[in-house]
Design an enzyme around this catalytic site. Sequence first.
Site, mmCIF file in Angstrom:
data_model
loop_
_atom_site.group_PDB
_atom_site.id
_atom_site.type_symbol
_atom_site.label_atom_id
_atom_site.label_comp_id
_atom_site.label_asym_id
_atom_site.label_seq_id
_atom_site.Cartn_x
_atom_site.Cartn_y
_atom_site.Cartn_z
ATOM 1 N N HIS A 34 0.852 -1.194 0.000
ATOM 2 C CA HIS A 34 0.000 0.000 0.000
ATOM 3 C C HIS A 34 0.887 1.244 0.000
ATOM 4 O O HIS A 34 1.144 1.849 1.037
ATOM 5 C CB HIS A 34 -0.921 0.001 1.231
ATOM 6 C CG HIS A 34 -1.886 -1.123 1.245
ATOM 7 N ND1 HIS A 34 -2.396 -1.660 2.397
ATOM 8 C CD2 HIS A 34 -2.437 -1.840 0.227
ATOM 9 C CE1 HIS A 34 -3.217 -2.659 2.100
ATOM 10 N NE2 HIS A 34 -3.249 -2.771 0.796
ATOM 11 N N SER A 198 -4.889 0.000 4.564
ATOM 12 C CA SER A 198 -4.880 -1.252 5.323
ATOM 13 C C SER A 198 -5.802 -1.162 6.539
ATOM 14 O O SER A 198 -6.489 -2.119 6.879
ATOM 15 C CB SER A 198 -3.454 -1.610 5.761
ATOM 16 O OG SER A 198 -2.830 -0.520 6.388
ATOM 17 N N ASN A 201 -9.522 -1.292 5.054
ATOM 18 C CA ASN A 201 -9.977 -2.405 4.221
ATOM 19 C C ASN A 201 -9.370 -3.774 4.509
ATOM 20 O O ASN A 201 -9.934 -4.786 4.086
ATOM 21 C CB ASN A 201 -9.725 -2.074 2.745
ATOM 22 C CG ASN A 201 -10.421 -0.812 2.309
ATOM 23 O OD1 ASN A 201 -11.600 -0.640 2.562
ATOM 24 N ND2 ASN A 201 -9.693 0.093 1.679
ATOM 25 N N TYR A 202 -8.223 -3.813 5.178
ATOM 26 C CA TYR A 202 -7.545 -5.092 5.325
ATOM 27 C C TYR A 202 -7.388 -5.572 6.770
ATOM 28 O O TYR A 202 -7.537 -6.751 7.050
ATOM 29 C CB TYR A 202 -6.158 -5.033 4.652
ATOM 30 C CG TYR A 202 -6.243 -4.945 3.154
ATOM 31 C CD1 TYR A 202 -6.201 -6.096 2.369
ATOM 32 C CD2 TYR A 202 -6.388 -3.723 2.522
ATOM 33 C CE1 TYR A 202 -6.292 -6.018 0.988
ATOM 34 C CE2 TYR A 202 -6.479 -3.627 1.141
ATOM 35 C CZ TYR A 202 -6.438 -4.779 0.376
ATOM 36 O OH TYR A 202 -6.539 -4.704 -0.977
ATOM 37 N N ILE A 203 -7.049 -4.670 7.663
ATOM 38 C CA ILE A 203 -6.850 -5.067 9.059
ATOM 39 C C ILE A 203 -8.207 -5.188 9.755
ATOM 40 O O ILE A 203 -9.033 -4.279 9.674
ATOM 41 C CB ILE A 203 -5.974 -4.032 9.803
ATOM 42 C CG1 ILE A 203 -4.568 -3.998 9.206
ATOM 43 C CG2 ILE A 203 -5.898 -4.341 11.293
ATOM 44 C CD1 ILE A 203 -3.689 -2.875 9.730
#
Length: 244
Positions: A34, A198, A201-203
């Site tokens: 990212h 992150s 959307n990811y963590i």
Amino acid sequence: MQDQLDLIPNEGTINEKVVRFNAANRAVAILCNHQRTVSKNHDTSVQKINEKIQEMVWQKIRIKRMILQLDKKLLKKEAKYFEEIDDLTKEDEAAIHIRIIEREKEKAIKKFEKDNEKLKYEGEKQLPQSELKEKLKKVSEYEKELKKELKSKKPELKSNITVEKLKSQVEKLETRITNTTLSLKDKEDNSTVALGTSKMNYIDPRLTVMFAKRYDVPIEKLFTKTLREKFAWAIESVDKEWRF
């Protein structure tokens, strides 16, 4: 992210904990590639923060000079405490004075204009230019005071000031300097990494909430208002013992 958070010791100030959390977030963001380009105003922003730190250091030195004016014997008794009073060059101090005076002039002009805009909106009589001149005159007097201080290295002492009060001011400044320096490092470290991607959307947001609760960090320091609303379910669903 869980592995990275496990490495963080539960110690230090809230700002220090936030910086460590951001470092963990950054490790995830780098892993996920990212990246982002450095913002156009990054260098200007960093310069302003560095100037802010320098001005706080100057304020601290200035206060310590005041302390010595009240009690010269402390220079020998607490030599280490006063080691930094000559850290700034005369040129550095002069540059700081110029910035401060320019800022005070700008502040006086902006306030005068804002007050007149408000009066105009309310249909009231405008403030006379003489009032602005009076404010700028006070700034000029302060400028003369600083020029005198630059030569003598003896700031003007206010009435009812004591060594104890001045030392308390030094302590507060040291905390502010530490926090601002940490923020600057964080800003530099994150200049090419998109932490928000992150985090949003990811963590798993429950990891962020768990960290906030376990490390006594206000959630506002980690989630913006938008993210607090988006992840309200996570804030309400986990405690400090939750693990991914």
